[in-house]
Design a protein around this motif. Structure first.
Motif, PDB file in Angstrom:
ATOM      1  N   GLN A  54       1.000  -1.093   0.145  1.00 20.19           N
ATOM      2  CA  GLN A  54      -0.007   0.066   0.078  1.00 20.19           C
ATOM      3  C   GLN A  54       0.818   1.232  -0.046  1.00 20.19           C
ATOM      4  OE1 GLN A  54      -2.765   0.423   3.399  1.00 20.19           O
ATOM      5  NE2 GLN A  54      -4.207   1.183   1.973  1.00 20.19           N
ATOM      6  N   GLY A  55       0.530   2.228  -0.853  1.00 18.01           N
ATOM      7  CA  GLY A  55       1.257   3.489  -0.988  1.00 18.01           C
ATOM      8  C   GLY A  55       0.692   4.525  -0.039  1.00 18.01           C
ATOM      9  N   ASN A  77      -3.356   3.244  -2.185  1.00 17.23           N
ATOM     10  CA  ASN A  77      -3.336   2.623  -3.296  1.00 17.23           C
ATOM     11  C   ASN A  77      -2.519   1.120  -3.309  1.00 17.23           C
ATOM     12  OD1 ASN A  77      -1.372   4.633  -3.617  1.00 17.23           O
ATOM     13  ND2 ASN A  77      -0.879   3.926  -5.940  1.00 17.23           N
ATOM     14  N   PHE A  78      -2.672   0.124  -3.734  1.00 13.86           N
ATOM     15  CA  PHE A  78      -1.766  -0.803  -3.809  1.00 13.86           C
ATOM     16  C   PHE A  78      -0.852  -0.938  -5.021  1.00 13.86           C
ATOM     17  CE2 PHE A  78      -2.205  -3.211   0.046  1.00 13.86           C
ATOM     18  CZ  PHE A  78      -3.553  -2.639   0.717  1.00 13.86           C
ATOM     19  N   PHE A  79       0.381  -1.388  -4.987  1.00 17.11           N
ATOM     20  CA  PHE A  79       1.104  -1.372  -6.296  1.00 17.11           C
ATOM     21  C   PHE A  79       1.989  -2.512  -6.238  1.00 17.11           C
ATOM     22  CE2 PHE A  79       3.289   1.499  -3.226  1.00 17.11           C
ATOM     23  CZ  PHE A  79       4.478   1.036  -3.282  1.00 17.11           C
ATOM     24  N   PHE A  97       0.697  -4.732   3.399  1.00 17.85           N
ATOM     25  CA  PHE A  97       0.798  -5.633   2.230  1.00 17.85           C
ATOM     26  C   PHE A  97      -0.473  -6.675   2.027  1.00 17.85           C
ATOM     27  CE2 PHE A  97       4.934  -4.899   3.992  1.00 17.85           C
ATOM     28  CZ  PHE A  97       5.832  -4.645   2.591  1.00 17.85           C
ATOM     29  N   ARG A  98      -0.273  -6.960   0.656  1.00 16.30           N
ATOM     30  CA  ARG A  98      -1.669  -7.894   0.331  1.00 16.30           C
ATOM     31  C   ARG A  98      -0.949  -8.803  -0.884  1.00 16.30           C
ATOM     32  NH1 ARG A  98      -5.991  -4.556  -3.121  1.00 16.30           N
ATOM     33  NH2 ARG A  98      -4.492  -4.489  -5.088  1.00 16.30           N
ATOM     34  N   ALA A  99      -1.446  -9.941  -1.230  1.00 19.92           N
ATOM     35  CA  ALA A  99      -0.949 -10.869  -2.163  1.00 19.92           C
ATOM     36  C   ALA A  99      -2.111 -11.059  -3.109  1.00 19.92           C
ATOM     37  CB  ALA A  99      -0.196 -12.172  -1.552  1.00 19.92           C
TER      38      ALA A  99
END
Length: 187
Positions: free
Chosen positions: A114-115, A119-121, A159-161
């Motif tokens: 996560q930024g 947003n996630f990148f 984090f996520r995956a």
């Protein structure tokens, strides 16, 4: 910008409609109590196109004539690796063939961070490989792929995956299953 031919536009429209029908069929079979997802994640994904037999279609085919293949995509919760030579976040992906005929699929797993704008990148190295169908999340390196992000410090990060499964020999939708989000001391 690429302009599609009339035939390509019709195929794209048909395939998008098939995807919507398939998602609708899957949702209609979900139990009403299925609201919570487990930590990590696994999810059923519909692969293949909806096919109605010509003779049945001409006589007003029914949903029982439709063929849809379902497979289970799996991703675990991002975590600090216990085996990497450096401090790193890892996540693993695998699959189960469900009622699909193929025993192999290309499995892709990616870690997202996560930024500042929530947003996630994508970060780190994507895990990708051709795997055999398996039950559960295998341990070790057999029949699972590993995504990895090498930590740059010990500050908190979210984090996520995700995992995407492409069953070999069957055209499918680009569905992904996401893990739960988790905070990890990995700057």
């Amino acid at each position: 910008m690429k302009i599609l031919s009339q035939g390509a536009a019709k195929r794209l429209t048909r395939n998008l409609a098939i995807g919507v029908v398939a998602v609708g069929l899957l949702a209609s079979f979900a139990p009403a109590s299925a609201t919570a997802k487990p930590i990590g994640g696994d999810d059923t994904v519909t692969v293949g196109e909806k096919h109605i037999k010509t003779s049945s279609a001409e006589s007003g085919g029914t949903p029982e004539d439709a063929w849809i293949c379902t497979a289970l995509q799996k991703v675990d919760l991002p975590h600090i690796s216990s085996t990497a030579s450096v401090r790193a976040v890892q996540a693993h992906g695998a699959w189960n063939k469900g009622d699909c005929q193929s025993d192999a699929a290309v499995v892709t797993t990616q870690i997202d961070r996560q930024g500042f704008l929530n947003n996630f990148f994508a970060v780190g190295t994507q895990g990708k490989g051709t795997l055999q169908s398996t039950n559960g999340m295998p341990s070790g390196s057999n029949n699972r792929v590993t995504a990895q992000y090498v930590c740059q410090g010990t500050g908190q990060g979210r984090f996520r995956a995700w995992t995407d499964v492409d069953v070999i020999g069957i055209a499918d939708l680009p569905n992904k299953v996401y893990s739960a989000e988790t905070n990890i001391a990995c700057g």
